[in-house]
Design a protein around this motif. Structure first.
Motif, PDB file in Angstrom:
ATOM      1  N   UNK A 327      34.859  59.034  47.703  1.00 38.10           N
ATOM      2  CA  UNK A 327      36.311  59.135  47.902  1.00 38.10           C
ATOM      3  C   UNK A 327      36.702  58.515  49.233  1.00 38.10           C
ATOM      4  N   UNK A 328      37.799  57.762  49.221  1.00 44.33           N
ATOM      5  CA  UNK A 328      38.337  57.241  50.474  1.00 44.33           C
ATOM      6  C   UNK A 328      39.625  57.991  50.806  1.00 44.33           C
ATOM      7  N   UNK A 329      39.795  58.248  52.095  1.00 42.24           N
ATOM      8  CA  UNK A 329      40.967  58.951  52.609  1.00 42.24           C
ATOM      9  C   UNK A 329      41.931  57.925  53.170  1.00 42.24           C
ATOM     10  N   UNK A 330      43.222  58.088  52.869  1.00 40.64           N
ATOM     11  CA  UNK A 330      44.218  57.089  53.281  1.00 40.64           C
ATOM     12  C   UNK A 330      45.391  57.728  54.019  1.00 40.64           C
ATOM     13  N   UNK A 331      45.162  58.909  54.605  1.00 41.42           N
ATOM     14  CA  UNK A 331      46.260  59.605  55.279  1.00 41.42           C
ATOM     15  C   UNK A 331      46.808  58.826  56.464  1.00 41.42           C
ATOM     16  N   UNK A 332      45.992  57.951  57.044  1.00 36.37           N
ATOM     17  CA  UNK A 332      46.431  57.190  58.216  1.00 36.37           C
ATOM     18  C   UNK A 332      47.224  55.947  57.844  1.00 36.37           C
ATOM     19  N   UNK A 333      47.224  55.576  56.568  1.00 38.74           N
ATOM     20  CA  UNK A 333      47.983  54.385  56.153  1.00 38.74           C
ATOM     21  C   UNK A 333      49.030  54.777  55.109  1.00 38.74           C
ATOM     22  N   UNK A 334      49.442  56.045  55.149  1.00 36.95           N
ATOM     23  CA  UNK A 334      50.432  56.546  54.206  1.00 36.95           C
ATOM     24  C   UNK A 334      51.842  56.429  54.778  1.00 36.95           C
ATOM     25  N   UNK A 335      52.811  56.636  53.942  1.00 33.25           N
ATOM     26  CA  UNK A 335      54.217  56.714  54.353  1.00 33.25           C
ATOM     27  C   UNK A 335      54.795  57.941  53.668  1.00 33.25           C
ATOM     28  N   UNK A 336      55.004  59.009  54.435  1.00 35.48           N
ATOM     29  CA  UNK A 336      55.329  60.293  53.830  1.00 35.48           C
ATOM     30  C   UNK A 336      56.668  60.297  53.100  1.00 35.48           C
ATOM     31  N   UNK A 337      57.494  59.292  53.330  1.00 34.75           N
ATOM     32  CA  UNK A 337      58.766  59.199  52.619  1.00 34.75           C
ATOM     33  C   UNK A 337      58.697  58.229  51.443  1.00 34.75           C
ATOM     34  N   UNK A 338      57.516  57.697  51.141  1.00 35.19           N
ATOM     35  CA  UNK A 338      57.345  56.763  50.037  1.00 35.19           C
ATOM     36  C   UNK A 338      56.040  57.098  49.337  1.00 35.19           C
ATOM     37  N   UNK A 339      56.135  57.499  48.076  1.00 37.42           N
ATOM     38  CA  UNK A 339      54.945  57.882  47.325  1.00 37.42           C
ATOM     39  C   UNK A 339      54.069  56.676  47.000  1.00 37.42           C
ATOM     40  N   UNK A 340      54.614  55.471  47.233  1.00 34.09           N
ATOM     41  CA  UNK A 340      53.859  54.227  46.999  1.00 34.09           C
ATOM     42  C   UNK A 340      53.729  53.454  48.310  1.00 34.09           C
ATOM     43  N   UNK A 341      52.779  53.830  49.165  1.00 37.41           N
ATOM     44  CA  UNK A 341      52.588  53.084  50.413  1.00 37.41           C
ATOM     45  C   UNK A 341      52.319  51.611  50.121  1.00 37.41           C
ATOM     46  N   UNK A 342      52.920  50.738  50.908  1.00 46.41           N
ATOM     47  CA  UNK A 342      52.796  49.298  50.636  1.00 46.41           C
ATOM     48  C   UNK A 342      51.535  48.675  51.228  1.00 46.41           C
ATOM     49  N   UNK A 343      50.786  49.440  52.012  1.00 44.30           N
ATOM     50  CA  UNK A 343      49.510  48.936  52.528  1.00 44.30           C
ATOM     51  C   UNK A 343      48.430  49.158  51.472  1.00 44.30           C
ATOM     52  N   UNK A 344      48.351  48.250  50.526  1.00 43.41           N
ATOM     53  CA  UNK A 344      47.331  48.347  49.485  1.00 43.41           C
ATOM     54  C   UNK A 344      46.038  47.638  49.910  1.00 43.41           C
ATOM     55  N   UNK A 345      46.140  46.770  50.900  1.00 40.02           N
ATOM     56  CA  UNK A 345      44.967  46.010  51.314  1.00 40.02           C
ATOM     57  C   UNK A 345      43.878  46.920  51.873  1.00 40.02           C
ATOM     58  N   UNK A 346      44.248  47.798  52.801  1.00 40.76           N
ATOM     59  CA  UNK A 346      43.241  48.674  53.399  1.00 40.76           C
ATOM     60  C   UNK A 346      42.660  49.649  52.379  1.00 40.76           C
ATOM     61  N   UNK A 347      43.460  50.043  51.406  1.00 42.70           N
ATOM     62  CA  UNK A 347      42.934  50.918  50.346  1.00 42.70           C
ATOM     63  C   UNK A 347      41.832  50.188  49.580  1.00 42.70           C
ATOM     64  N   UNK A 348      42.131  48.952  49.162  1.00 46.12           N
ATOM     65  CA  UNK A 348      41.141  48.153  48.444  1.00 46.12           C
ATOM     66  C   UNK A 348      39.902  47.878  49.267  1.00 46.12           C
ATOM     67  N   UNK A 349      40.088  47.603  50.565  1.00 40.91           N
ATOM     68  CA  UNK A 349      38.949  47.311  51.433  1.00 40.91           C
ATOM     69  C   UNK A 349      38.064  48.536  51.628  1.00 40.91           C
TER      70      UNK A 349
END
Length: 462
Positions: A327-349
C-alpha cells in the motif's frame, strides 16, 4: 406439402449450424498487444466444433495444432521467452486466418478501482502539468487496453476493446495513475509494458467481487444487498466483475494496481473482510498469487466524521494480512477539498517503486512511509514503535497528530518525542495511557515522515 417440409428442414439445419463457423479471438487479443514474458500463457478463442487450428508464433517460429472442443472453444498454453518484439501471431483454420501484428512480450499490469484510478489527463480539471504530460507521451513500448463500462448478471466470456500504442492521443484519456506507473517501470526495466484499465468511477468494492465470495460469506452478502442506488455506479454485487473482469482472467498478468475505497466509507466494519476476499477471489480466478498493490484513499473533507480515516486504517490492516500485497500512502499529496487530487504522477511513481522493489527487485530505496508496528506501555507514557522508520522525523513539531487514551477510552492530544524508530507519547490528561491513535481525522495530513520523505499512515492501536 413436401416442398414446405423441405423448406422447414432447411431452415432448421441453418438454425443449428455452429455459431463459431470461423475462428474468433477474444478482444483482449489484438494488434499492438503485450503478452506476459517468461511465462506459461493461454491463447484461446472459438471456432467450428472439431476444427483444427494452426497457431504460429514468430518469436520462436514455432507452430502449434489445437482442436476445438464440442462447445466450440479452443485453448492452448504456450511458453513465452524474454521481453522483445514486435512479433506476429497467426491463427489459421478451415474458413479464415487471423494475424496479430506488432505484438510485444513484456510485463502486463491490470489497473482497477474507482474514479481516482480512472482519472485521465483530460478528466474535468485534468492532472498537474497535463498539457506537457500529454505532449510528451510518446512511448511505443507502452500499450493500453481500456475495458469499456459493462455490467452483467452473469460472467461474460468477452469484452469490447483493443490494444493501442501509447501516444499523446491515446494517453490523454487513459488512466493517469496507470500511465505514470507504466512509464516508470518501462524506463527502469527497459521492457514493454501493457496496461489493462478497467476502473469505474464511484464503484464500491462489492461490484468488483465475484458471486462465489457472497455465496460463501452470508455477512458480506447481506451487507452488499443493502447498498443504496447511486447515479454514478451500479451497486448490485458482482455485476462489474461479471461484465469487466471475468472475461480477462485467463489472460496472464504480472500484477494488479488498485485505487478504491471512497465508495465504501460508512461500511468500514465490512470493508476489511470484503477487500481481502476480493483479492483472494481475483487471484483464484487468474490461478496466480500475483502482487496486488493499492493506494490508501487520500484525506478528504467528508461530511461524516471519521468515515475516511476508518477506511484508511482498514486498508493499512489488510496489507498486514494479505501476502504479496502493498500500500502507498498519499496524505502528503492530497487536497482535502477535492476528492480527486490532480497529482496523479506521484501516486503512479510510488506504486511503480513498490513494484520495482518487491516484484522486480530492481529498486533499493524505501517504498513505505512509517508503519505502526506495536505499542509499549510505560505507565505514564506509551511508546509507539514503527517499521520503515529510518530517519523518523516531524516536519512540523507544533502539532503531532498523536492522541492517547487511558482506561476510560477518551483520547487526548499527546506530546511526542522521537527516539530512533520509536515515538514516546505523554499527556497530562492521561495518567496511564493504554491506546494511541494517529492522524485520526478525515482531513488529517500528518507530518510524521521517514528519511525517504514518505508519510506515516493513520492508525489506531488495538
Amino acid at each position: 406439402m413436401k416442398s414446405r417440409f423441405f423448406i422447414v428442414a432447411f431452415l432448421m439445419i441453418i438454425a443449428y449450424q455452429p455459431i463459431w463457423a470461423k475462428i474468433e479471438l477474444p478482444n483482449i487479443f489484438s494488434d499492438n498487444m503485450v503478452i506476459q514474458r517468461n511465462e506459461k500463457v493461454l491463447l484461446w478463442g472459438w471456432a467450428n466444433t472439431g476444427e483444427e487450428i494452426t497457431i504460429h508464433t514468430s518469436w520462436d517460429n514455432k507452430e502449434y495444432l489445437v482442436k476445438t472442443t464440442i462447445d466450440a472453444k479452443w485453448k492452448l498454453e504456450i511458453d513465452t521467452p524474454g521481453a522483445g518484439g514486435p512479433y506476429k501471431i497467426s491463427f489459421k483454420g478451415n474458413e479464415n486466418e487471423i494475424a496479430l501484428k506488432n505484438v510485444m512480450l513484456g510485463e502486463v499490469w491490470l489497473a482497477s478501482g474507482q474514479s481516482n484510478m480512472e482519472w485521465s489527463a483530460t478528466t474535468n480539471k485534468g492532472i498537474d502539468n497535463g498539457e506537457e504530460e500529454i505532449e510528451n507521451a510518446n512511448y511505443p513500448n507502452i500499450r493500453f487496453f481500456t475495458v469499456p463500462r459493462r455490467t452483467s448478471d452473469f460472467p461474460q466470456e468477452n469484452i469490447p476493446g483493443s490494444w493501442e500504442v501509447c501516444t499523446p492521443e491515446t494517453m490523454k484519456d487513459f488512466s493517469a495513475v496507470a500511465y505514470f506507473f507504466a512509464r516508470r517501470l518501462q524506463g527502469e526495466l527497459d521492457v514493454p509494458i501493457g496496461l489493462i484499465d478497467n476502473a469505474w468511477g464511484g464503484s464500491p468494492a462489492e461490484v468488483w467481487t465475484p458471486k462465489s465470495v457472497f455465496d460463501a460469506h452470508e455477512d458480506l452478502k447481506l451487507s452488499a444487498e443493502g447498498l443504496e442506488e447511486t447515479p454514478w455506479s451500479p451497486v448490485s454485487p458482482s455485476q462489474v466483475y461479471n461484465g469487466m473482469v471475468h472475461a480477462i482472467t485467463p489472460f496472464k498478468i504480472a500484477g494488479t494496481i488498485w485505487y478504491q475505497g471512497e465508495s465504501n466509507r460508512g461500511r468500514a466494519n465490512m470493508y476489511g473482510k470484503l477487500f481481502s476476499e476480493m483479492i483472494h477471489s481475483w487471484r483464484n480466478a487468474w490461478d496466480s498469487q500475483f502482487p496486488f498493490y493499492y493506494v490508501q484513499i487520500a484525506p478528504f473533507n467528508y461530511k461524516e466524521p471519521e468515515e475516511g480515516v476508518l477506511i484508511r486504517d482498514v486498508q493499512r490492516r489488510v496489507m498486514q494480512t494479505i501476502p504479496n500485497s502493498g500500500m502507498v500512502v498519499v496524505s502528503d499529496i492530497a487536497t482535502i477539498d477535492n476528492i480527486h487530487p490532480t497529482n496523479k504522477k506521484d501516486v503512479g511513481l510510488r506504486l511503480a517503486n513498490l513494484a520495482l522493489k518487491e516484484t522486480y527487485e530492481s529498486y533499493e530505496g524505501e517504498v513505505y512511509g512509517p508503519l505502526f508496528k506495536e505499542v509499549n506501555l510505560q505507565w505514564k507514557k506509551i511508546e509507539v514503535i514503527f517499521d520503515h522508520a529510518d530517519g523518523l522525523m516531524f516536519t512540523d513539531k507544533k502539532e503531532t497528530y498523536f492522541e492517547i487514551a487511558g482506561a476510560d477510552g477518551v483520547f487526548h492530544p499527546a506530546k511526542a518525542k522521537i527516539k530512533e524508530d520509536t515515538v514516546i507519547l505523554t499527556s497530562k490528561e492521561v495518567k496511564a495511557p493504554l491506546k494511541v491513535r494517529f492522524a485520526w481525522d478525515n482531513v488529517a495530513e500528518p507530518n510524521l515522515y521517514n528519511a525517504a520523505g514518505l508519510p506515516a499512515s493513520a492508525f489506531i492501536s488495538e
